[in-house]
Design a protein around this motif. Structure first.
Motif, PDB file in Angstrom:
ATOM      1  N   SER A  45       0.835  -1.201   0.000  1.00 55.99           N
ATOM      2  CA  SER A  45       0.000   0.000   0.000  1.00 55.99           C
ATOM      3  C   SER A  45       0.873   1.255   0.000  1.00 55.99           C
ATOM      4  O   SER A  45       2.076   1.185   0.196  1.00 55.99           O
ATOM      5  CB  SER A  45      -0.924  -0.002   1.218  1.00 55.99           C
ATOM      6  N   ALA A  46       0.245   2.393  -0.204  1.00 58.46           N
ATOM      7  CA  ALA A  46       0.972   3.673  -0.284  1.00 58.46           C
ATOM      8  C   ALA A  46       1.224   4.241   1.104  1.00 58.46           C
ATOM      9  O   ALA A  46       0.876   5.374   1.407  1.00 58.46           O
ATOM     10  CB  ALA A  46       0.185   4.658  -1.142  1.00 58.46           C
ATOM     11  N   LEU A  47       1.844   3.462   1.959  1.00 64.30           N
ATOM     12  CA  LEU A  47       2.213   3.882   3.312  1.00 64.30           C
ATOM     13  C   LEU A  47       3.726   3.768   3.463  1.00 64.30           C
ATOM     14  O   LEU A  47       4.373   3.020   2.732  1.00 64.30           O
ATOM     15  CB  LEU A  47       1.532   2.994   4.354  1.00 64.30           C
ATOM     16  N   ALA A  48       4.268   4.471   4.428  1.00 64.93           N
ATOM     17  CA  ALA A  48       5.694   4.338   4.715  1.00 64.93           C
ATOM     18  C   ALA A  48       5.974   2.922   5.207  1.00 64.93           C
ATOM     19  O   ALA A  48       5.206   2.374   6.009  1.00 64.93           O
ATOM     20  CB  ALA A  48       6.115   5.357   5.759  1.00 64.93           C
ATOM     21  N   HIS A  49       7.016   2.327   4.718  1.00 65.32           N
ATOM     22  CA  HIS A  49       7.424   0.987   5.127  1.00 65.32           C
ATOM     23  C   HIS A  49       8.777   1.077   5.817  1.00 65.32           C
ATOM     24  O   HIS A  49       9.625   1.881   5.431  1.00 65.32           O
ATOM     25  CB  HIS A  49       7.531   0.062   3.922  1.00 65.32           C
ATOM     26  N   SER A  50       8.965   0.253   6.812  1.00 62.67           N
ATOM     27  CA  SER A  50      10.238   0.212   7.541  1.00 62.67           C
ATOM     28  C   SER A  50      10.881  -1.151   7.341  1.00 62.67           C
ATOM     29  O   SER A  50      10.202  -2.170   7.419  1.00 62.67           O
ATOM     30  CB  SER A  50      10.003   0.454   9.028  1.00 62.67           C
ATOM     31  N   ILE A  51      12.154  -1.151   7.090  1.00 59.88           N
ATOM     32  CA  ILE A  51      12.911  -2.390   6.982  1.00 59.88           C
ATOM     33  C   ILE A  51      13.935  -2.367   8.104  1.00 59.88           C
ATOM     34  O   ILE A  51      14.778  -1.487   8.163  1.00 59.88           O
ATOM     35  CB  ILE A  51      13.608  -2.494   5.608  1.00 59.88           C
ATOM     36  N   GLY A  52      13.827  -3.307   8.996  1.00 63.61           N
ATOM     37  CA  GLY A  52      14.769  -3.378  10.108  1.00 63.61           C
ATOM     38  C   GLY A  52      14.225  -2.846  11.425  1.00 63.61           C
ATOM     39  O   GLY A  52      14.925  -2.847  12.418  1.00 63.61           O
ATOM     40  N   ASN A  53      12.998  -2.351  11.442  1.00 63.92           N
ATOM     41  CA  ASN A  53      12.374  -1.971  12.707  1.00 63.92           C
ATOM     42  C   ASN A  53      10.860  -2.005  12.533  1.00 63.92           C
ATOM     43  O   ASN A  53      10.349  -2.036  11.421  1.00 63.92           O
ATOM     44  CB  ASN A  53      12.837  -0.592  13.191  1.00 63.92           C
ATOM     45  N   ASP A  54      10.144  -2.029  13.657  1.00 63.92           N
ATOM     46  CA  ASP A  54       8.689  -2.053  13.554  1.00 63.92           C
ATOM     47  C   ASP A  54       8.161  -0.656  13.247  1.00 63.92           C
ATOM     48  O   ASP A  54       8.911   0.315  13.191  1.00 63.92           O
ATOM     49  CB  ASP A  54       8.052  -2.639  14.814  1.00 63.92           C
ATOM     50  N   SER A  55       6.875  -0.551  13.037  1.00 65.30           N
ATOM     51  CA  SER A  55       6.306   0.704  12.550  1.00 65.30           C
ATOM     52  C   SER A  55       6.429   1.871  13.523  1.00 65.30           C
ATOM     53  O   SER A  55       6.377   3.021  13.117  1.00 65.30           O
ATOM     54  CB  SER A  55       4.835   0.500  12.186  1.00 65.30           C
ATOM     55  N   ASN A  56       6.598   1.599  14.819  1.00 64.46           N
ATOM     56  CA  ASN A  56       6.743   2.714  15.759  1.00 64.46           C
ATOM     57  C   ASN A  56       8.199   2.964  16.141  1.00 64.46           C
ATOM     58  O   ASN A  56       8.478   3.709  17.061  1.00 64.46           O
ATOM     59  CB  ASN A  56       5.883   2.495  17.011  1.00 64.46           C
TER      60      ASN A  56
END
Length: 170
Positions: A45-56
């Motif tokens: 989806s068109a949301l920010a994605h994180s690689i290497g950490n959770d969303s917060n």
């Protein structure tokens, strides 16, 4: 080597998310929760994605990543990303993924460009690095690996090890 394969169109719940470690599917878990059939996931989806950490940003991955491949719209087999070969039948090796179809939001991070660790080697839009610098890049990876000296194994006066235990001074 991990492959996480998501396909919520599968009628069997256990086939909607598959986990592979070194090419072998893991099927025994202490507990499982699968998405509903045809459920839309946030992955593409068109949301920010994180690689290497959770969303917060509270929990960070504590390890090395040699490559990260995200395929959008196709669930490839683990064997499309790695293999055992005749030279090392017990060691899983990464394969060239350039021939795969990445889809609309897919990307391939090979982490080779120290000044641009978010470079999409597949030619798509580069990812933005946060809290990463060229000094965070390691050159010892599954495709560029070196034997190292054991700092715990000494005889007599302890030697001085440097350069990731590749160099010894006695």
């Amino acid at each position: 080597h991990f492959v996480f394969a998501f396909d919520t169109t599968q009628g069997t719940a256990a086939n909607r998310i598959k986990t592979y470690v070194n090419g072998v599917q893991e099927t025994s878990f202490s507990s499982t929760t699968y998405p509903s059939e045809d459920q839309s996931l946030r992955l593409s989806s068109a949301l920010a994605h994180s690689i290497g950490n959770d969303s917060n940003s509270a929990n960070h991955f504590d390890g090395y990543m040699a490559e990260v491949v995200f395929i959008d719209g196709t669930q490839y087999a683990a064997s499309d990303f790695g293999e055992f070969d005749e030279d090392s039948p017990t060691i899983w090796k990464p394969k060239d993924v350039s021939g795969l179809t990445f889809g609309t939001s897919g990307f391939y991070l090979d982490f080779e460009a120290g000044g641009n660790l978010g470079n999409d080697a597949n030619g798509g839009t580069d990812l933005t690095e946060v809290n990463l610098a060229a000094t965070d890049q390691g050159t010892d990876s599954p495709t560029n690996n070196f034997a190292t000296l054991n700092a715990l194994q000494t005889v007599g006066t302890a030697p001085t090890l440097s350069e990731g235990n590749l160099k010894i001074t006695i």
